[in-house]
Design a protein around this motif. Structure first.
Motif, PDB file in Angstrom:
ATOM      1  N   GLY A  52       0.823  -1.218   0.000  1.00 51.27           N
ATOM      2  CA  GLY A  52       0.000   0.000   0.000  1.00 51.27           C
ATOM      3  C   GLY A  52       0.853   1.263   0.000  1.00 51.27           C
ATOM      4  O   GLY A  52       0.596   2.191  -0.776  1.00 51.27           O
ATOM      5  N   LEU A  53       1.892   1.298   0.859  1.00 52.67           N
ATOM      6  CA  LEU A  53       2.750   2.491   0.904  1.00 52.67           C
ATOM      7  C   LEU A  53       3.552   2.630  -0.384  1.00 52.67           C
ATOM      8  O   LEU A  53       3.752   3.741  -0.890  1.00 52.67           O
ATOM      9  CB  LEU A  53       3.679   2.432   2.120  1.00 52.67           C
ATOM     10  N   ALA A  54       4.014   1.491  -0.932  1.00 50.50           N
ATOM     11  CA  ALA A  54       4.738   1.550  -2.206  1.00 50.50           C
ATOM     12  C   ALA A  54       3.819   2.098  -3.298  1.00 50.50           C
ATOM     13  O   ALA A  54       4.229   2.908  -4.143  1.00 50.50           O
ATOM     14  CB  ALA A  54       5.253   0.162  -2.593  1.00 50.50           C
ATOM     15  N   GLU A  55       2.542   1.673  -3.260  1.00 48.89           N
ATOM     16  CA  GLU A  55       1.588   2.147  -4.261  1.00 48.89           C
ATOM     17  C   GLU A  55       1.328   3.643  -4.096  1.00 48.89           C
ATOM     18  O   GLU A  55       1.249   4.380  -5.085  1.00 48.89           O
ATOM     19  CB  GLU A  55       0.267   1.367  -4.147  1.00 48.89           C
ATOM     20  N   ILE A  56       1.187   4.105  -2.852  1.00 50.60           N
ATOM     21  CA  ILE A  56       0.940   5.537  -2.621  1.00 50.60           C
ATOM     22  C   ILE A  56       2.122   6.366  -3.124  1.00 50.60           C
ATOM     23  O   ILE A  56       1.937   7.399  -3.782  1.00 50.60           O
ATOM     24  CB  ILE A  56       0.665   5.804  -1.121  1.00 50.60           C
ATOM     25  N   ALA A  57       3.357   5.890  -2.841  1.00 50.69           N
ATOM     26  CA  ALA A  57       4.536   6.610  -3.337  1.00 50.69           C
ATOM     27  C   ALA A  57       4.541   6.634  -4.863  1.00 50.69           C
ATOM     28  O   ALA A  57       4.702   7.693  -5.487  1.00 50.69           O
ATOM     29  CB  ALA A  57       5.812   5.950  -2.814  1.00 50.69           C
ATOM     30  N   ALA A  58       4.337   5.455  -5.461  1.00 51.85           N
ATOM     31  CA  ALA A  58       4.380   5.355  -6.925  1.00 51.85           C
ATOM     32  C   ALA A  58       3.266   6.177  -7.563  1.00 51.85           C
ATOM     33  O   ALA A  58       3.499   6.933  -8.510  1.00 51.85           O
ATOM     34  CB  ALA A  58       4.263   3.890  -7.353  1.00 51.85           C
ATOM     35  N   GLY A  59       2.052   6.019  -7.039  1.00 53.98           N
ATOM     36  CA  GLY A  59       0.898   6.699  -7.636  1.00 53.98           C
ATOM     37  C   GLY A  59       0.998   8.208  -7.509  1.00 53.98           C
ATOM     38  O   GLY A  59       0.706   8.938  -8.467  1.00 53.98           O
ATOM     39  N   SER A  60       1.420   8.700  -6.334  1.00 52.96           N
ATOM     40  CA  SER A  60       1.467  10.157  -6.157  1.00 52.96           C
ATOM     41  C   SER A  60       2.567  10.768  -7.023  1.00 52.96           C
ATOM     42  O   SER A  60       2.371  11.838  -7.615  1.00 52.96           O
ATOM     43  CB  SER A  60       1.662  10.521  -4.681  1.00 52.96           C
ATOM     44  N   ILE A  61       3.710  10.080  -7.142  1.00 49.26           N
ATOM     45  CA  ILE A  61       4.784  10.606  -7.994  1.00 49.26           C
ATOM     46  C   ILE A  61       4.372  10.548  -9.464  1.00 49.26           C
ATOM     47  O   ILE A  61       4.526  11.522 -10.209  1.00 49.26           O
ATOM     48  CB  ILE A  61       6.100   9.823  -7.775  1.00 49.26           C
TER      49      ILE A  61
ATOM     50  N   ALA B 222      11.273   5.456  -5.609  1.00 50.22           N
ATOM     51  CA  ALA B 222      10.627   5.850  -4.354  1.00 50.22           C
ATOM     52  C   ALA B 222       9.889   4.668  -3.735  1.00 50.22           C
ATOM     53  O   ALA B 222       9.979   4.420  -2.528  1.00 50.22           O
ATOM     54  CB  ALA B 222       9.659   7.006  -4.604  1.00 50.22           C
ATOM     55  N   ALA B 223       9.161   3.932  -4.568  1.00 48.70           N
ATOM     56  CA  ALA B 223       8.411   2.774  -4.066  1.00 48.70           C
ATOM     57  C   ALA B 223       9.373   1.722  -3.507  1.00 48.70           C
ATOM     58  O   ALA B 223       9.146   1.146  -2.439  1.00 48.70           O
ATOM     59  CB  ALA B 223       7.559   2.173  -5.182  1.00 48.70           C
ATOM     60  N   PHE B 224      10.481   1.485  -4.219  1.00 52.88           N
ATOM     61  CA  PHE B 224      11.500   0.517  -3.781  1.00 52.88           C
ATOM     62  C   PHE B 224      12.095   0.948  -2.441  1.00 52.88           C
ATOM     63  O   PHE B 224      12.202   0.152  -1.492  1.00 52.88           O
ATOM     64  CB  PHE B 224      12.601   0.406  -4.847  1.00 52.88           C
ATOM     65  N   GLY B 225      12.451   2.230  -2.338  1.00 51.07           N
ATOM     66  CA  GLY B 225      13.052   2.757  -1.109  1.00 51.07           C
ATOM     67  C   GLY B 225      12.111   2.634   0.085  1.00 51.07           C
ATOM     68  O   GLY B 225      12.520   2.205   1.170  1.00 51.07           O
ATOM     69  N   ILE B 226      10.853   2.995  -0.118  1.00 55.73           N
ATOM     70  CA  ILE B 226       9.875   2.929   0.972  1.00 55.73           C
ATOM     71  C   ILE B 226       9.646   1.492   1.410  1.00 55.73           C
ATOM     72  O   ILE B 226       9.641   1.171   2.599  1.00 55.73           O
ATOM     73  CB  ILE B 226       8.561   3.611   0.550  1.00 55.73           C
ATOM     74  N   ALA B 227       9.468   0.592   0.433  1.00 61.10           N
ATOM     75  CA  ALA B 227       9.202  -0.802   0.760  1.00 61.10           C
ATOM     76  C   ALA B 227      10.396  -1.430   1.507  1.00 61.10           C
ATOM     77  O   ALA B 227      10.216  -2.159   2.477  1.00 61.10           O
ATOM     78  CB  ALA B 227       8.891  -1.594  -0.507  1.00 61.10           C
ATOM     79  N   ARG B 228      11.600  -1.095   1.053  1.00 59.27           N
ATOM     80  CA  ARG B 228      12.794  -1.645   1.714  1.00 59.27           C
ATOM     81  C   ARG B 228      12.939  -1.059   3.127  1.00 59.27           C
ATOM     82  O   ARG B 228      13.287  -1.781   4.069  1.00 59.27           O
ATOM     83  CB  ARG B 228      14.035  -1.321   0.876  1.00 59.27           C
ATOM     84  N   ALA B 229      12.629   0.215   3.295  1.00 59.67           N
ATOM     85  CA  ALA B 229      12.788   0.863   4.601  1.00 59.67           C
ATOM     86  C   ALA B 229      11.858   0.267   5.661  1.00 59.67           C
ATOM     87  O   ALA B 229      12.236   0.146   6.820  1.00 59.67           O
ATOM     88  CB  ALA B 229      12.532   2.368   4.455  1.00 59.67           C
ATOM     89  N   ILE B 230      10.627  -0.088   5.264  1.00 58.74           N
ATOM     90  CA  ILE B 230       9.674  -0.553   6.282  1.00 58.74           C
ATOM     91  C   ILE B 230       9.658  -2.056   6.445  1.00 58.74           C
ATOM     92  O   ILE B 230       9.008  -2.570   7.348  1.00 58.74           O
ATOM     93  CB  ILE B 230       8.232  -0.067   5.985  1.00 58.74           C
ATOM     94  N   SER B 231      10.360  -2.805   5.561  1.00 59.56           N
ATOM     95  CA  SER B 231      10.250  -4.273   5.675  1.00 59.56           C
ATOM     96  C   SER B 231      11.463  -4.859   6.385  1.00 59.56           C
ATOM     97  O   SER B 231      12.439  -4.175   6.659  1.00 59.56           O
ATOM     98  CB  SER B 231      10.096  -4.891   4.298  1.00 59.56           C
TER      99      SER B 231
END
Lengths: 231, 231
Positions: A52-61, B222-231
């Protein structure tokens, strides 16, 4: 560029509202549907929150930067068409004057009836170019600051919308329980958002509320069905 | 509604291309970024394929149905504004005639210079309403079939775009290896798509190609960075 104040107001307010609507519609709907879909395939909320967070980052960018570049390219398109019209008004004024008459002919006016306006425009080259941009090409002069404002508005609206369906997954460890809460919270948010959107855009608010909730519900149901079918 | 043939052509071709661009931009970018993001958090491609397909379903429905309802509501907005103009032309012709003169005054024309056109429009109520819709309110008559065509075009372009970044995950069991292939395939697709988009929309093709690839790359990073940071 001279414009009637009426059109100017209509245009500016509409663009800002449209950006919020674009960002928040997708922000509420897609992360909601994705999380619901994954709830049909996995039990742990950890992977759903990550997705979900990856999608929010990807979608908003993607939407924000996409909006920025679209607005920039609108501005460049306007500038290049304007240069072309300025050249044509200068180099082939006879052809351009005939095009003004043609605009009025398409409204059933004879060349005799439009002659005074055509002549008046020919005496004012800047106003003439303005007239051609709007009435022949149908192009509005873009606001130079709009590209950045538009990008940020769309992106922030997407993020704000996206956190609503995701919140229950952040608070609960069980995907099934989080899904129920997410459906309830998000459908309520979609109804309120659709109602307010309807008020702003002049549509019937109650119908707008129901339509907005329907889109979110259908997208989530389809995502859920597909995820369950393949897992 | 009478329109100059020039504007009519410009409008119709632009709308179709715009729908494909809207759908395919997001379809190539968001599933790509989501899959890349999840590759930073999980090893198995199974969950990435599930999330990717759920996202494609959710995104295409949200964008397609959203496009359908937006086009429908544009058409209704046009119809209701047109009814209002028709009523005003009938009930308060003096006020409306002054508004026509005001349109020309904003281009620096005196009331005397625009008088012949104002009078000619007053003698043709239908053309007068057409004129007010376009030149005072800036509204184009929507094509009644556009709502459905627009919805299907956006949705199919989204699905077509979304399968490109997802294909490597369907073919490989290891997320890391699939990610490398997905980045290569998708960046190539974004460059080609951006180039073609630039050709169609009048932007410089090479710059459009680079910008489109940049959006996809940033969203995925961005999605990769966020997903890696929280997992």
């Amino acid at each position: 560029m001279p414009q009637t104040p009426h059109v100017e107001r209509h245009f500016t307010a509409g663009e800002r509202v449209r950006d919020v609507v674009i960002g928040m519609s997708d922000g509420l709907t897609v992360p909601f549907a994705l999380a619901a879909g994954l709830s049909g395939a996995v039990d742990s909320t950890g992977i759903i929150v990550t997705a979900g967070l990856a999608e929010i980052a990807a979608g908003s960018i993607a939407m924000g930067l996409g909006g920025y570049l679209a607005a920039r390219s609108d501005a460049e398109h306007y500038a290049s068409e304007r240069l072309r019209e300025e050249r044509e008004v200068h180099e082939i004024p006879g052809v351009e004057a005939a095009e003004v008459a043609q605009v009025f002919r398409s409204y059933g006016l004879s060349d005799q009836e439009s002659a005074a306006v055509v002549e008046a425009l020919c005496r004012r080259p800047q106003a003439w170019v303005d007239f051609m941009m709007r009435f022949e090409l149908g192009l509005e002069k873009p606001d130079p600051r709009r590209a950045l404002t538009s990008a940020l508005t769309i992106a922030l609206a997407y993020v704000a919308g996206g956190f609503i369906p995701l919140a229950p997954y952040l608070l609960s460890a069980t995907a099934g329980r989080a899904l129920v809460a997410s459906v309830a919270v998000t459908l309520a948010a979609l109804l309120v958002f659709g109602y307010v959107k309807g008020r702003f855009t002049g549509a019937r608010p109650v119908r707008s509320a129901l339509q907005t909730a329907l889109i979110g519900g259908l997208a989530a149901a389809a995502a859920f069905g597909i995820a369950r079918a393949i897992s």
